[in-house]
Scaffold this motif. Structure first.
Motif, PDB file in Angstrom:
ATOM      1  N   ARG A 165       0.826  -1.208   0.000  1.00 54.51           N
ATOM      2  CA  ARG A 165       0.000   0.000   0.000  1.00 54.51           C
ATOM      3  C   ARG A 165       0.868   1.270   0.000  1.00 54.51           C
ATOM      4  O   ARG A 165       1.989   1.259   0.529  1.00 54.51           O
ATOM      5  CB  ARG A 165      -0.865   0.055   1.264  1.00 54.51           C
ATOM      6  N   PRO A 166       0.304   2.383  -0.509  1.00 49.43           N
ATOM      7  CA  PRO A 166       1.052   3.653  -0.493  1.00 49.43           C
ATOM      8  C   PRO A 166       1.465   4.053   0.923  1.00 49.43           C
ATOM      9  O   PRO A 166       2.557   4.585   1.116  1.00 49.43           O
ATOM     10  CB  PRO A 166       0.069   4.671  -1.067  1.00 49.43           C
ATOM     11  N   GLU A 167       0.602   3.794   1.931  1.00 50.66           N
ATOM     12  CA  GLU A 167       0.956   4.229   3.302  1.00 50.66           C
ATOM     13  C   GLU A 167       2.188   3.486   3.817  1.00 50.66           C
ATOM     14  O   GLU A 167       2.936   4.006   4.649  1.00 50.66           O
ATOM     15  CB  GLU A 167      -0.219   4.085   4.283  1.00 50.66           C
ATOM     16  N   THR A 168       2.416   2.293   3.295  1.00 51.45           N
ATOM     17  CA  THR A 168       3.583   1.529   3.740  1.00 51.45           C
ATOM     18  C   THR A 168       4.882   2.135   3.192  1.00 51.45           C
ATOM     19  O   THR A 168       5.968   1.910   3.725  1.00 51.45           O
ATOM     20  CB  THR A 168       3.407   0.047   3.339  1.00 51.45           C
ATOM     21  N   GLU A 169       4.748   2.940   2.136  1.00 50.37           N
ATOM     22  CA  GLU A 169       5.938   3.650   1.642  1.00 50.37           C
ATOM     23  C   GLU A 169       6.452   4.625   2.703  1.00 50.37           C
ATOM     24  O   GLU A 169       7.650   4.906   2.773  1.00 50.37           O
ATOM     25  CB  GLU A 169       5.612   4.376   0.330  1.00 50.37           C
ATOM     26  N   ILE A 170       5.541   5.151   3.541  1.00 44.99           N
ATOM     27  CA  ILE A 170       5.953   6.065   4.627  1.00 44.99           C
ATOM     28  C   ILE A 170       6.741   5.287   5.687  1.00 44.99           C
ATOM     29  O   ILE A 170       7.657   5.818   6.308  1.00 44.99           O
ATOM     30  CB  ILE A 170       4.718   6.734   5.291  1.00 44.99           C
ATOM     31  N   VAL A 171       6.359   4.032   5.897  1.00 45.06           N
ATOM     32  CA  VAL A 171       7.095   3.179   6.846  1.00 45.06           C
ATOM     33  C   VAL A 171       8.549   3.069   6.389  1.00 45.06           C
ATOM     34  O   VAL A 171       9.484   3.226   7.177  1.00 45.06           O
ATOM     35  CB  VAL A 171       6.446   1.769   6.919  1.00 45.06           C
ATOM     36  N   VAL A 172       8.737   2.825   5.100  1.00 43.58           N
ATOM     37  CA  VAL A 172      10.095   2.722   4.538  1.00 43.58           C
ATOM     38  C   VAL A 172      10.842   4.040   4.732  1.00 43.58           C
ATOM     39  O   VAL A 172      12.009   4.067   5.120  1.00 43.58           O
ATOM     40  CB  VAL A 172      10.030   2.329   3.038  1.00 43.58           C
ATOM     41  N   GLU A 173      10.124   5.138   4.491  1.00 45.14           N
ATOM     42  CA  GLU A 173      10.726   6.476   4.661  1.00 45.14           C
ATOM     43  C   GLU A 173      11.254   6.657   6.087  1.00 45.14           C
ATOM     44  O   GLU A 173      12.373   7.119   6.297  1.00 45.14           O
ATOM     45  CB  GLU A 173       9.616   7.513   4.388  1.00 45.14           C
ATOM     46  N   ARG A 174      10.434   6.265   7.066  1.00 42.36           N
ATOM     47  CA  ARG A 174      10.854   6.413   8.478  1.00 42.36           C
ATOM     48  C   ARG A 174      12.062   5.518   8.776  1.00 42.36           C
ATOM     49  O   ARG A 174      12.968   5.900   9.510  1.00 42.36           O
ATOM     50  CB  ARG A 174       9.705   6.074   9.432  1.00 42.36           C
ATOM     51  N   CYS A 175      12.076   4.312   8.234  1.00 44.68           N
ATOM     52  CA  CYS A 175      13.220   3.413   8.459  1.00 44.68           C
ATOM     53  C   CYS A 175      14.488   4.043   7.883  1.00 44.68           C
ATOM     54  O   CYS A 175      15.542   4.033   8.523  1.00 44.68           O
ATOM     55  CB  CYS A 175      12.988   2.062   7.794  1.00 44.68           C
ATOM     56  N   LEU A 176      14.379   4.601   6.684  1.00 46.19           N
ATOM     57  CA  LEU A 176      15.565   5.195   6.047  1.00 46.19           C
ATOM     58  C   LEU A 176      16.104   6.359   6.870  1.00 46.19           C
ATOM     59  O   LEU A 176      17.321   6.538   6.982  1.00 46.19           O
ATOM     60  CB  LEU A 176      15.229   5.645   4.613  1.00 46.19           C
ATOM     61  N   VAL A 177      15.206   7.135   7.480  1.00 41.72           N
ATOM     62  CA  VAL A 177      15.653   8.239   8.352  1.00 41.72           C
ATOM     63  C   VAL A 177      16.449   7.661   9.513  1.00 41.72           C
ATOM     64  O   VAL A 177      17.525   8.151   9.852  1.00 41.72           O
ATOM     65  CB  VAL A 177      14.431   9.045   8.863  1.00 41.72           C
ATOM     66  N   ARG A 178      15.952   6.591  10.118  1.00 36.26           N
ATOM     67  CA  ARG A 178      16.615   6.015  11.290  1.00 36.26           C
ATOM     68  C   ARG A 178      17.918   5.303  10.937  1.00 36.26           C
ATOM     69  O   ARG A 178      18.785   5.108  11.795  1.00 36.26           O
ATOM     70  CB  ARG A 178      15.671   5.038  12.005  1.00 36.26           C
ATOM     71  N   LEU A 179      18.062   4.895   9.691  1.00 38.23           N
ATOM     72  CA  LEU A 179      19.262   4.138   9.281  1.00 38.23           C
ATOM     73  C   LEU A 179      20.300   5.034   8.594  1.00 38.23           C
ATOM     74  O   LEU A 179      21.379   4.550   8.219  1.00 38.23           O
ATOM     75  CB  LEU A 179      18.857   3.013   8.305  1.00 38.23           C
ATOM     76  N   ARG A 180      19.964   6.315   8.462  1.00 39.15           N
ATOM     77  CA  ARG A 180      20.775   7.226   7.646  1.00 39.15           C
ATOM     78  C   ARG A 180      22.263   7.193   8.011  1.00 39.15           C
ATOM     79  O   ARG A 180      23.116   7.185   7.149  1.00 39.15           O
ATOM     80  CB  ARG A 180      20.228   8.645   7.819  1.00 39.15           C
ATOM     81  N   ASP A 181      22.538   7.159   9.319  1.00 42.37           N
ATOM     82  CA  ASP A 181      23.945   7.268   9.734  1.00 42.37           C
ATOM     83  C   ASP A 181      24.581   5.918  10.055  1.00 42.37           C
ATOM     84  O   ASP A 181      25.638   5.861  10.692  1.00 42.37           O
ATOM     85  CB  ASP A 181      24.050   8.210  10.954  1.00 42.37           C
TER      86      ASP A 181
END
Ligand SMILES: C[S@@+](CC[C@H](N)C(=O)[O-])C[C@H]1O[C@@H](n2cnc3c(N)ncnc32)[C@H](O)[C@@H]1O
Length: 280
Positions: A97-113
């Motif tokens: 679902r499109p809303e699950t794309e936001i889940v991925v977005e949040r994970c990428l923020v947390r994994l950035r460093d």
């Protein structure tokens, strides 16, 4: 002799027909016609006046009939876009679902460093979250687990199709999580209450696997199990159902997670709850 129907004519008729059962009738009609003719959707616009052959009409009518019976467009097409990927989809797993794309977005923020984070996706389905993270954070080492052998078989097809490196394991979250330490545990668990099943749209209720939709206590089970397997400072990121964010955020607080935060989806509904594991 009646003049042959043009592409524009059949699109109009299909849209009208599908409008009785679908809120996205024009889009559905275009996606199915493009698929049936082996074209990109955008190419239809240059061919509006082209008459369709009988074979083309028959092929298209068959797809429109399936949609009119409420089969989701994604299952009819056999593939669906998620983030930068096009994944194989069928009735073995939930449509991403499109809303699950936001889940991925949040994970990428947390994994950035984190250069080479170890990531666990609980209830991976098609593999959507796991594959998107492997794709968008090239250093990530991602494992996806699911209790459904059918879903895992489809996820394996998506690993092959995308050439991404994701490990897949059959695992039941009710016995805990696979051994870490993980830098991030992400899950879009089944979050529809059993008594709500009947209230879902037939497109969802009658076609998508109930194991993927309905699951009392799955979110809580993941939240409770994760601290034992998370690295100190690791994150949990959870997709939640409508109205479930406050209770999930309160649960994460109660379980001792820090920096608990909620993010809305594109429709403004609170959809993602995350927190940091502080313990060792
Ligand atoms: C809502 S779907 C999410 C699928 C995919 N992650 C996505 O976001 O598109 C939930 C997934 O959890 C899986 N699941 C349900 N119960 C489970 C359990 N007890 N242990 C592990 N996975 C489970 C289902 O098979 C399904 O694939």
């Amino acid at each position: 002799m009646t003049p042959a129907l043009t592409l524009g004519d059949v699109l109009r008729r299909a849209t009208e027909h599908l409008g009785k059962t679908s809120d996205t009738a024009r889009l559905d009609a275009e996606l199915l016609l493009a698929h049936s003719l082996g074209r990109e959707r955008i190419e239809l616009y240059t061919e509006f006046d082209r008459p369709l052959s009988d074979a083309e009409l028959d092929g298209y009518r068959a797809l429109v009939a399936r949609r009119a019976h409420r089969e989701p467009v994604a299952y009819i097409l056999g593939e669906w876009g998620f983030r930068r990927l096009t994944l194989a989809v069928d009735r073995r797993a939930l449509i991403p679902r499109p809303e699950t794309e936001i889940v991925v977005e949040r994970c990428l923020v947390r994994l950035r460093d984190v250069d080479a984070p170890r990531v666990l996706d609980v209830g991976t389905g098609t593999g959507a979250i796991a594959l998107a993270l492997a794709d968008e954070h090239p250093g990530a080492r991602v494992t996806g687990v699911d209790v459904s052998a059918d879903a895992l078989a489809l996820a394996r097809e998506n690993v092959a199709r995308t050439h991404l490196d994701v490990e897949l394991l059959e695992h039941d979250l009710r016995i805990g999580l696979p051994s870490g330490p993980w830098d991030l545990v992400v899950s879009n668990p089944p979050y529809v209450e059993p008594e709500e099943l009947e209230t879902l749209m037939p497109d969802v209720r009658d076609f998508e696997p109930h194991l993927a939709l309905v699951g009392r206590g799955a979110t809580e089970a993941v939240a409770r199990a994760a601290p034992a397997e998370l690295a100190a400072g690791g994150w949990i990121v959870l997709e939640v159902g409508d109205g479930q964010a406050p209770a999930t955020a309160a649960l994460l607080d109660e379980l001792g997670y820090a920096d608990v935060a909620t993010t809305p989806d594109l429709t403004g509904r609170d959809r993602v709850v995350e927190g940091r594991h502080v313990g060792g």
